[in-house]
Design an enzyme around this catalytic site. Sequence first.
Site, PDB file in Angstrom:
ATOM      1  N   HIS A 142       0.819  -1.214   0.000  1.00  0.00           N
ATOM      2  CA  HIS A 142       0.000   0.000   0.000  1.00  0.00           C
ATOM      3  C   HIS A 142       0.855   1.266   0.000  1.00  0.00           C
ATOM      4  O   HIS A 142       0.377   2.328  -0.402  1.00  0.00           O
ATOM      5  CB  HIS A 142      -1.015  -0.007   1.154  1.00  0.00           C
ATOM      6  CG  HIS A 142      -0.481   0.256   2.511  1.00  0.00           C
ATOM      7  ND1 HIS A 142      -0.230  -0.739   3.443  1.00  0.00           N
ATOM      8  CD2 HIS A 142      -0.166   1.409   3.145  1.00  0.00           C
ATOM      9  CE1 HIS A 142       0.196  -0.215   4.566  1.00  0.00           C
ATOM     10  NE2 HIS A 142       0.237   1.101   4.418  1.00  0.00           N
ATOM     11  N   ASP A 156       1.183  -7.763   2.281  1.00  0.00           N
ATOM     12  CA  ASP A 156       1.274  -6.318   2.014  1.00  0.00           C
ATOM     13  C   ASP A 156       2.741  -5.893   1.873  1.00  0.00           C
ATOM     14  O   ASP A 156       3.324  -5.309   2.781  1.00  0.00           O
ATOM     15  CB  ASP A 156       0.590  -5.560   3.148  1.00  0.00           C
ATOM     16  CG  ASP A 156       0.338  -4.095   2.800  1.00  0.00           C
ATOM     17  OD1 ASP A 156       0.873  -3.622   1.784  1.00  0.00           O
ATOM     18  OD2 ASP A 156      -0.391  -3.432   3.549  1.00  0.00           O
ATOM     19  N   SER A 166       3.941   2.153   8.487  1.00  0.00           N
ATOM     20  CA  SER A 166       3.703   1.237   7.382  1.00  0.00           C
ATOM     21  C   SER A 166       5.008   0.997   6.639  1.00  0.00           C
ATOM     22  O   SER A 166       5.684   1.945   6.225  1.00  0.00           O
ATOM     23  CB  SER A 166       2.674   1.829   6.415  1.00  0.00           C
ATOM     24  OG  SER A 166       1.406   1.860   7.003  1.00  0.00           O
TER      25      SER A 166
END
Length: 718
Positions: free
Chosen positions: A83, A219, A645
């Site tokens: 992402h 991810d 992230s």
Amino acid sequence: MKFFRILLLFLSVSAFAQQGGMWIPSLLEGMNEKEMKSLGMKMSAKDIYDVNKSSMKDAVPQFNGGCTSEVISSKGLILTNHHCGYGQIQSHSTVENDYLEKGFWAMSLEEELPNPGLVVTFIVKIEDVTSKVLENTQTISNEANKQKKIQENIASLTNSLPKESWQENRIRAFFDGNQYIWYVVETFKDVRLVGAPPSSIGKFGSDTDNWVWPRHTGDFSLFRIYADKNNRPAEYSKDNVPYTPKHYFPVSISGVQENDFTMVFGYPGRTQEYLPAVAVEQLVNELNPAKIEVRDAALKVQDGFMRKDKAIKIQYAAKYASVANYWKKWIGETRGLKKSNAVQIKRDFEKDFMTKVTNAGKQAEYGNVLSEFEANYKAITPYALSRDYFIEVVMRNTELLSFGYRLYQLETIYTTRGEKAFNDRKANLIEGFDELYKDFNANVDEKVMEQLLEIYATKSPKEFLPQEFVNQDLKAKTDEIFKTSKLTNYNGLKELLSGDAKTVLESMNKDSGFVFVKMLAEAYTKNVVPKYEELNLKNTALQRTYMKGILELSPKEARIFPDANSTLRLTYGKVKGYAPSDAVYYSPVTYLEGVMEKYIPGDYEFDVSPKLIELYAKKDYGPYAENGKLPVNFIGTNHTTGGNSGSPAIDAYGNLIGLNFDRVWEGTMSDVYYDPAICRNIMVDVRYILFVIDKYAGAKYLVDEMKVVQPKKKKKSK
């Protein structure tokens, strides 16, 4: 400022090592190092941060200003989240060659894809400069003037502090302006896409599973840093070569077990751990519900179009994911704050704080801070609510309105700074709008605008809205704007901006879309902004005083850490399951079996590719399985937030064991209040990453480029 350095370095360790907190890596010696070792760490603080020798900090660059990444090979290969690289993957995708759907794998350096504008930034040096930043500010009583002087000092220091010509100085505030730290950084501007799994792996579960455990998402994405022949930052060039890092992480396939030590290194964006109870009440009862409602309406419209049209799905993929991310986060945050009784816990803390103030004879300094908070937050609530509605409706979630608002700002520049500044900004806007309109669909945005204007007119405090807006038929007005405004396409926008300043301003003020936005913006600028800024400035000063009191009056054993501010931080904990509610317990590791249990053929969130199904059926997992099962994700007690992230999850010896990408829904309130019972971060198991690269993508050469290690009890070597 020695007081704060001593506070961070030498707080004593409690009998049982605690977790939570986002710690400055240059200040780990003392309490933090002892805590980490009591949790199982086998390294020293110097292994993590050393200004004179290579250390882990040299392998953890910030990724494009909003995520984290880590170097995993001697050739500048970096790992981050899918992402985080989503925008780049999308930009290379077309309907005919959809890398979001099919994935992308460069099988040689020549096949790696450049990404204009993408950067990664390394920390070179960290040093306290509090006394220099606060010089000549102590006697300034006016808060606005004090902040102005601080900014002048920061600007002067940024220009004068030593650095190499290819480096940059940055100074950031900590503890609400009670401490300032200087960073020397290096930013690399040639970063190329190397590999990304299909969204059916990298985004498996999509928005349904976002912020949820158990999770089964791969991810991750791979990029490579390129440098000039001197290994220094350079703009993209075919002559650039893979960057040789000062340090890179060995990759461990030993696996994780419950209670294993974990450490997450990265750039957490923003937390507010020391907000007073009244501010948390405002967040839970007023601000979060408003923002949730706006985004909920926008997402429903976009989702309806994306499910019916593949081209729109590609156009809106990154935008939708971005909007949905914090929409769902705010929902979980609100629920978590209520479940944890955070407001009452903060009120109890404040009661204890006032007792300390009285006992220390510090009533003059801190005695009125909480009562002033109560008065100010009550006064600011309608203005804060109006501000959030304007930002969410006009500036963020309705694209035509956001385009119009940028033109309103352009007009303001002409009024305040003149024609040269106007022309400079106009040129930048024309260039920037080209990329924005690439992913703009007028049909989608018109329906979004219909929904959001209705919310804005009925829910935002009416006393601050223009009367002609409140009384309008907003559906008819929206229809008129999308039929007549030149803001609905890029060529029309360029027409509006053609000519000299006078011509452009005349054209804009005849455009239905611009005139509508200007009406809303002028009312907001006049009725909301001045009072909000006045009250917010008071709260800023109060927060700094409150934080100073907490630091000054807390006992030595208190674990006081600075709020996140997008600077390099370290958090540590353990692999750990949790019990979110009565009679429910979640184990800390998920496996590929869970992917197949969630599999829904053809569903854009839960589809599974035939290749992955085949590998699962054959149990063809290579060396990455554990007792015949392939681990996918795991959770730990590391205190993370947005910006973490892509952060590396590191084992006790300094090896990479996973990739941070999310938090559990019940624990998203950790930005405001960290509860070790339910706050968990979610990580991709590195063995799943290697399996996808090796067995799924057939790109084993990338695994061979890494230093893969296995013995869990053997100390890493580089």
